[in-house]
Design an enzyme around this catalytic site. Structure first.
Site, PDB file in Angstrom:
ATOM      1  N   TYR A 136       7.363 -36.572  38.434  1.00 60.36           N
ATOM      2  CA  TYR A 136       6.545 -35.363  38.469  1.00 60.36           C
ATOM      3  C   TYR A 136       6.820 -34.495  39.701  1.00 60.36           C
ATOM      4  O   TYR A 136       6.347 -33.357  39.782  1.00 60.36           O
ATOM      5  CB  TYR A 136       5.076 -35.767  38.475  1.00 60.36           C
ATOM      6  N   ASP A 251       2.594 -49.745  28.780  1.00 63.51           N
ATOM      7  CA  ASP A 251       2.518 -49.670  27.313  1.00 63.51           C
ATOM      8  C   ASP A 251       1.384 -50.542  26.787  1.00 63.51           C
ATOM      9  O   ASP A 251       0.623 -50.149  25.905  1.00 63.51           O
ATOM     10  CB  ASP A 251       3.851 -50.009  26.639  1.00 63.51           C
TER      11      ASP A 251
END
Ligand code: NAD
Length: 384
Positions: A136, A251
């Site tokens: 980011y 996940d």
């Protein structure tokens, strides 16, 4: 009479309309709670499309100067960022320029809402997302660009790793300093607010040194003097009154929040994971229209909804203003005006119980009446 200055950026797309609705609710909550003895002094600063129209710059120097020299608390609507090309995200620029390293996003359920999951009431989590590092940080080069090729050559020659010469390249910096200061904030919050656990969410099985580093540094933080006697690691004895520190692979975390939401409380995570899990959790309790957030640094706190500018709804008066109203409640809490903040949360709950809501919520509620953005704001204000 106590006045506090709040600097605001209206934002792009639905920004101006949700801002108009939210400001009225925030002002009214303060007025009702403190009998007119406290007041917010709103000061507008420019960013985004409005700034470009008025000054020729999307993020004028004047705005940066004001935020740097004067502001302690600010609130903003969403700002549009073009995908794939064009200028860099103004949101990311603001977070990096002012080192707003902790993105804090509480996610809770409001009674009366029907949502995509069976037990939304079990969701009561607060996300602490690292806000300045990771992929980011925006350090990347286009496929075929001179810089990308140069880096690929260097990696091949010096490190003997082959990358396709035509690959686009992004860099993922994660530091001990950045991870630890965010995780400290998360654990401190858990202790102060009597939360049960802090989960370090990471993808350290694959990205061993960046995401794995975040996990490792997280467990190091819990050994620091400030936290040692107040935290335990998952599976250890002596849990009574202590915050449990655990970790989950990213996940798996996405299925855990759906299948075992009651087991999660505060989540500390890296920047990109935090971005993804914020929207997923918001969906579980009714969508992004109810998702507030705060970007906190040591010198400035900037409050904003989790969602973006929803360009397709701009100017239609159909967006849900609650994300910005609840960001305002977080801001009031931060300012020490917690009574007014609490009033806002209660008023939203009562407004939802009336089953007159904006289209995003009505879609999830059988027989609910659809009202516009401004009207929904008025209904909330009437319930303060
Ligand atoms: P978005 O969050 O703007 O919208 C996604 C979907 O969520 C919308 O289609 C809508 O169905 C729903 N939604 C979001 N907020 C809502 C509200 N208040 N009321 C009702 N429904 C709502 O995401 P996007 O479409 O991916 O992004 C649009 C723009 O916003 C992009 O330019 C993006 O870069 C920017 N963005 C800005 C911020 C920010 O300012 N912090 C955050 C995310 C995205």
């Amino acid at each position: 009479m106590e006045n506090k200055r709040v600097y605001f950026i209206e934002g792009d797309g639905i920004g101006p309309e949700i801002f108009r609705a939210a400001k009225k609710v925030i002002d009214r909550a303060v007025e009702v709670e403190y009998n007119g003895e406290k007041k917010i002094e709103w000061i507008e600063i420019l960013a985004g499309e409005k700034a470009f129209k008025e000054t020729g710059s999307y993020l004028p120097d004047e705005t940066l100067k004001t935020l740097k020299q004067e502001a302690e608390v600010a609130i903003k609507g969403p700002l549009t960022t073009p995908v794939g090309a064009g200028f860099r995200s103004l949101n990311v620029t603001l977070r990096q320029t002012f080192d707003l390293y902790a993105c804090i996003r509480p996610v809770r359920y409001f009674k009366g809402l029907e949502t995509p999951v069976k037990h939304p009431e079990l969701v009561d989590m607060v996300i602490f997302r690292e806000n300045t590092e990771d992929v980011y940080a925006g350090i990347e080069w286009e496929a075929g660009a001179r810089e990308a090729r140069k880096l690929i050559d260097f990696i091949k020659q010096e490190l003997e790793v082959n990358i396709d010469p035509l690959a686009a390249i992004g860099i993922k910096p994660i530091t001990e300093f950045g991870s630890k200061r965010l995780i400290r904030k998360a654990i401190r919050y858990a202790i102060e607010n009597k939360r049960k656990s802090v989960t370090l969410m990471h993808k350290g099985n694959i990205m061993k040194f960046t995401e794995g580093g975040f996990r490792k540094w997280g467990y190091e933080v819990m050994e620091e003097e400030e936290f040692r006697s107040r935290c335990v690691r998952e599976g250890e004895d002596g849990v009574e009154d202590k915050v449990i520190i655990k970790d989950r692979i990213a996940d798996n975390m996405f299925q855990q929040i759906l299948t075992r939401p009651a087991e999660y409380d505060v989540i500390a995570t890296t920047n990109l994971n935090g971005d993804y899990i914020s929207d997923a959790l918001a969906a579980q309790v009714g969508g992004l229209g109810l998702a507030p957030g705060a970007n906190i640094g040591d010198d400035l706190a900037l409050f904003e909804p989790t969602h973006g500018s929803v360009p397709k709804r701009a100017g239609t008066d159909t967006a849900n203003p609650c994300s910005l109203i609840l960001s305002g409640a977080l801001m009031l809490d931060y300012m020490g005006w917690s009574g007014a903040a609490k009033r806002i949360e209660e008023a939203i709950e009562k407004a939802i119980a009336r089953r007159e809501v904006t289209q995003d919520l009505a879609r999830l509620m059988d027989g609910a009446k659809v009202v516009g953005c401004q009207r929904f704001g008025e209904i909330i204000a009437e319930n303060l």
